[in-house]
Design an enzyme around this catalytic site. Structure first.
Site, PDB file in Angstrom:
ATOM      1  CG  HIS A  45      -0.216   0.003   2.530  1.00 26.47           C
ATOM      2  ND1 HIS A  45       0.092  -1.163   3.196  1.00 26.47           N
ATOM      3  CD2 HIS A  45       0.286   1.013   3.289  1.00 26.47           C
ATOM      4  CE1 HIS A  45       0.746  -0.863   4.316  1.00 26.47           C
ATOM      5  NE2 HIS A  45       0.877   0.459   4.392  1.00 26.47           N
ATOM      6  NE  ARG A  46      -0.440   4.777  -4.667  1.00 24.36           N
ATOM      7  CZ  ARG A  46      -1.104   5.753  -5.271  1.00 24.36           C
ATOM      8  NH1 ARG A  46      -0.891   7.012  -4.938  1.00 24.36           N
ATOM      9  NH2 ARG A  46      -1.983   5.486  -6.211  1.00 24.36           N
TER      10      ARG A  46
END
Length: 121
Positions: A45-46
């Site tokens: 993820h970011r």
């Protein structure tokens, strides 16, 4: 893009003391650590807002980071290495040694809506 910083370490006959002071580029609101990882890949993820500082305080692991323009694998294999992960850096954590303890300092409190799970094309 993610980048490494070296934490100040004092070494003498008694051992080592590593200090995290005036070097993290954000105010710390949350600390968590990851350990006992099998062959799994963590992360994926970011963020919209959260900046993170990752330190493998024991053992080693690799963090892959991709900001949409460039990507890199960072090996964290010493407790004085600190990886700054910017919000736009989609990242995974993998290749944990059996004894690895990855400590992460975060600029924001946990908020599910801050996570973006889709990688860059």
């Amino acid at each position: 893009m993610s980048f490494l910083i070296n934490l100040k370490t004092f070494t003498d006959s008694r051992g080592n003391l590593t200090v995290i002071e005036k070097i993290i580029p954000f105010d710390i609101k949350r600390i968590f650590y990851i350990y006992g990882v099998d062959k799994s890949v963590r992360g994926g993820h970011r963020h919209h807002n959260t900046i993170q500082a990752a330190i493998c305080i024991q053992g080693k692991c690799t963090i892959f980071s991709d900001n949409g323009n460039e990507s890199e694998n960072f090996v964290l294999d010493h407790p004085a290495k600190c990886l700054i992960i910017n919000p736009e850096d989609w990242h995974t954590m993998h290749e944990f040694s059996e004894d690895a303890i990855l400590m992460v300092l975060a600029s924001e409190y946990f908020e599910p809506s801050d996570y973006i799970f889709e990688p860059y094309d």
